[in-house]
Design an enzyme around this catalytic site. Structure first.
Site, mmCIF file in Angstrom:
data_model
loop_
_atom_site.group_PDB
_atom_site.id
_atom_site.type_symbol
_atom_site.label_atom_id
_atom_site.label_comp_id
_atom_site.label_asym_id
_atom_site.label_seq_id
_atom_site.Cartn_x
_atom_site.Cartn_y
_atom_site.Cartn_z
ATOM 1 C CB ILE A 1 -0.933 0.024 1.228
ATOM 2 C CG1 ILE A 1 -1.863 -1.185 1.205
ATOM 3 C CG2 ILE A 1 -1.705 1.336 1.274
ATOM 4 C CD1 ILE A 1 -2.775 -1.283 2.419
ATOM 5 C CB ALA B 1 -0.018 11.093 -0.943
ATOM 6 C CB CYS B 2 1.460 11.298 3.918
ATOM 7 S SG CYS B 2 0.272 10.135 4.596
ATOM 8 C CB CYS C 1 6.752 -3.787 2.149
ATOM 9 S SG CYS C 1 7.923 -2.430 2.151
ATOM 10 C CD GLU D 1 8.572 -7.823 0.650
ATOM 11 O OE1 GLU D 1 9.573 -7.928 -0.086
ATOM 12 O OE2 GLU D 1 7.862 -6.781 0.683
ATOM 13 C CB CYS E 1 12.944 -2.749 1.278
ATOM 14 S SG CYS E 1 11.698 -2.784 2.590
#
Length: 124
Positions: free
Chosen positions: A45, A48-49, A54, A56, A87
């Site tokens: 998801i 914008a902020c 992630c 995972e 990541c």
């Protein structure tokens, strides 16, 4: 669990789309298998902020919600259907779940452990 099974499970939920002016979802999908043989999936998801998370993390959340806690293997797939390496935040989460031998699929023939992709772990 083999690569193809997890990869296909991730592809089933890979559906990039915008759900509001500020949120895009599904551009990355993940699938994991637990020590009990169950598969859990999740999608990213992106907000914008920067409050999103992630794929995972979403898969781990589904697993924990179902009462399980041990990941045996995981794969993440991007919008282009290419396998992605987790990541740093996802690597840390996987390590803190307590199984540094969790296999992370990087391609059809390549899997490494969380320990291998997170060397010099701070808590050891």
């Amino acid at each position: 669990m083999d690569f193809e099974t997890l990869y296909n499970a991730a592809l089933e939920v890979l559906k990039p789309r915008r759900i509001s002016e500020d949120i895009e979802v599904g551009g990355v999908a993940a699938a994991l298998v637990t020590d009990k043989g169950n598969i859990y999936r999740g999608v990213c998801i992106d907000t914008a902020c920067s409050m999103g998370f992630c794929a995972e993390h979403a898969a781990v959340s589904a697993m924990v919600t179902a009462g399980e806690s041990r990941v045996e293997a995981i794969v993440a797939v991007g919008w282009d259907k290419k396998v992605m390496s987790p990541c740093g935040r996802c690597r840390e989460l996987l390590m803190q779940l307590g199984n540094p031998e969790t296999r992370v699929f990087l391609s059809p023939g390549t899997a490494v452990t969380v320990r291998e992709i997170l060397p010099y772990y701070w808590a050891e």
